[in-house]
Structure formats: C-alpha cells, structure tokens
Design a protein around this motif. Structure first.
Motif, PDB file in Angstrom:
ATOM      1  N   MET A   1       0.855  -1.174   0.000  1.00  0.00           N
ATOM      2  CA  MET A   1       0.000   0.000   0.000  1.00  0.00           C
ATOM      3  C   MET A   1       0.903   1.239   0.000  1.00  0.00           C
ATOM      4  O   MET A   1       1.813   1.357   0.802  1.00  0.00           O
ATOM      5  CB  MET A   1      -0.876  -0.021   1.253  1.00  0.00           C
ATOM      6  N   THR A   2       0.619   2.171  -0.870  1.00  0.00           N
ATOM      7  CA  THR A   2       1.421   3.387  -0.945  1.00  0.00           C
ATOM      8  C   THR A   2       0.542   4.604  -0.706  1.00  0.00           C
ATOM      9  O   THR A   2      -0.621   4.631  -1.059  1.00  0.00           O
ATOM     10  CB  THR A   2       2.087   3.516  -2.327  1.00  0.00           C
ATOM     11  N   THR A   3       1.135   5.589  -0.065  1.00  0.00           N
ATOM     12  CA  THR A   3       0.443   6.843   0.186  1.00  0.00           C
ATOM     13  C   THR A   3       0.991   7.883  -0.784  1.00  0.00           C
ATOM     14  O   THR A   3       2.219   8.018  -0.911  1.00  0.00           O
ATOM     15  CB  THR A   3       0.673   7.305   1.637  1.00  0.00           C
ATOM     16  N   PRO A   4       0.137   8.607  -1.501  1.00  0.00           N
ATOM     17  CA  PRO A   4       0.645   9.609  -2.456  1.00  0.00           C
ATOM     18  C   PRO A   4       1.506  10.664  -1.768  1.00  0.00           C
ATOM     19  O   PRO A   4       1.204  11.079  -0.648  1.00  0.00           O
ATOM     20  CB  PRO A   4      -0.628  10.251  -3.025  1.00  0.00           C
ATOM     21  N   ASP A   5       2.554  11.078  -2.426  1.00  0.00           N
ATOM     22  CA  ASP A   5       3.468  12.131  -1.973  1.00  0.00           C
ATOM     23  C   ASP A   5       4.221  11.805  -0.695  1.00  0.00           C
ATOM     24  O   ASP A   5       4.721  12.686  -0.016  1.00  0.00           O
ATOM     25  CB  ASP A   5       2.734  13.469  -1.789  1.00  0.00           C
ATOM     26  N   LEU A   6       4.296  10.534  -0.332  1.00  0.00           N
ATOM     27  CA  LEU A   6       5.050  10.155   0.861  1.00  0.00           C
ATOM     28  C   LEU A   6       6.313   9.430   0.422  1.00  0.00           C
ATOM     29  O   LEU A   6       6.268   8.432  -0.287  1.00  0.00           O
ATOM     30  CB  LEU A   6       4.213   9.251   1.765  1.00  0.00           C
ATOM     31  N   GLU A   7       7.447   9.954   0.830  1.00  0.00           N
ATOM     32  CA  GLU A   7       8.717   9.360   0.464  1.00  0.00           C
ATOM     33  C   GLU A   7       9.014   8.175   1.372  1.00  0.00           C
ATOM     34  O   GLU A   7       8.423   8.047   2.455  1.00  0.00           O
ATOM     35  CB  GLU A   7       9.819  10.415   0.545  1.00  0.00           C
ATOM     36  N   PRO A   8       9.922   7.311   0.984  1.00  0.00           N
ATOM     37  CA  PRO A   8      10.207   6.116   1.787  1.00  0.00           C
ATOM     38  C   PRO A   8      10.587   6.387   3.247  1.00  0.00           C
ATOM     39  O   PRO A   8      10.237   5.627   4.134  1.00  0.00           O
ATOM     40  CB  PRO A   8      11.375   5.467   1.040  1.00  0.00           C
TER      41      PRO A   8
ATOM     42  N   VAL B   1       7.892  14.260   3.040  1.00  0.00           N
ATOM     43  CA  VAL B   1       7.135  14.639   1.845  1.00  0.00           C
ATOM     44  C   VAL B   1       8.016  15.526   0.973  1.00  0.00           C
ATOM     45  O   VAL B   1       8.819  16.304   1.482  1.00  0.00           O
ATOM     46  CB  VAL B   1       5.819  15.369   2.195  1.00  0.00           C
ATOM     47  N   PRO B   2       7.865  15.410  -0.324  1.00  0.00           N
ATOM     48  CA  PRO B   2       8.685  16.246  -1.204  1.00  0.00           C
ATOM     49  C   PRO B   2       8.231  17.702  -1.156  1.00  0.00           C
ATOM     50  O   PRO B   2       7.072  17.989  -0.830  1.00  0.00           O
ATOM     51  CB  PRO B   2       8.450  15.636  -2.592  1.00  0.00           C
ATOM     52  N   PRO B   3       9.134  18.629  -1.471  1.00  0.00           N
ATOM     53  CA  PRO B   3       8.751  20.050  -1.482  1.00  0.00           C
ATOM     54  C   PRO B   3       7.598  20.296  -2.452  1.00  0.00           C
ATOM     55  O   PRO B   3       7.542  19.726  -3.521  1.00  0.00           O
ATOM     56  CB  PRO B   3      10.020  20.758  -1.957  1.00  0.00           C
TER      57      PRO B   3
END
Length: 68
Positions: free
Chosen positions: A1-8, A12-14
């Motif tokens: 399961m992945t969450t959008p805009d969440l890095e490993p 969160v990216p700028p």
C-alpha cells in the motif's frame, strides 16, 4: 500500500504541502471604547424582572393562604 506524496523515509517532497499561513500581529481594527456605566435599558430590565418576581410571589402566597 502506498500513500501519495510520501517518500520512503516518511517525509514529503517540497511542494506537496500547502504553504504556511501568514502570521500577523495585533488587531485588524481598533476596538471600540467601552463605557463604564450600566445602560438604562439594563436597569429597566432588572426593575421589570424584580417587579414580576414580587407579583408572582404575592399571587402564589395569596393562593396558598386562600387554600387554608
């Protein structure tokens, strides 16, 4: 399961979060000056309320006395 805009690593990216809200100090408009006296309408309301209580008490007392 992945969450959008969440890095490993959990960050969160700028650009993925909304910008901070603006910080403003002080009031937006000057506060109105307050008066240091009780308004006449307040005095009238208190007097009317006290008269109503006195009349109610007198009528209730009269009813109780007439039942005896």
């Amino acid at each position: 399961m992945t969450t959008p805009d969440l890095e490993p690593g959990g960050g969160v990216p700028p650009g993925s979060t909304p910008p901070e809200t603006a910080q403003t100090a002080g009031l937006s408009a000057p506060e109105p000056s307050t008066s240091h006296h009780f308004p006449g309408t307040g005095v009238a309301a208190m007097v009317a309320t006290m008269l109503l209580v006195v009349v109610f008490t007198a009528v209730a007392f009269g009813i109780v006395v007439s039942m005896i």
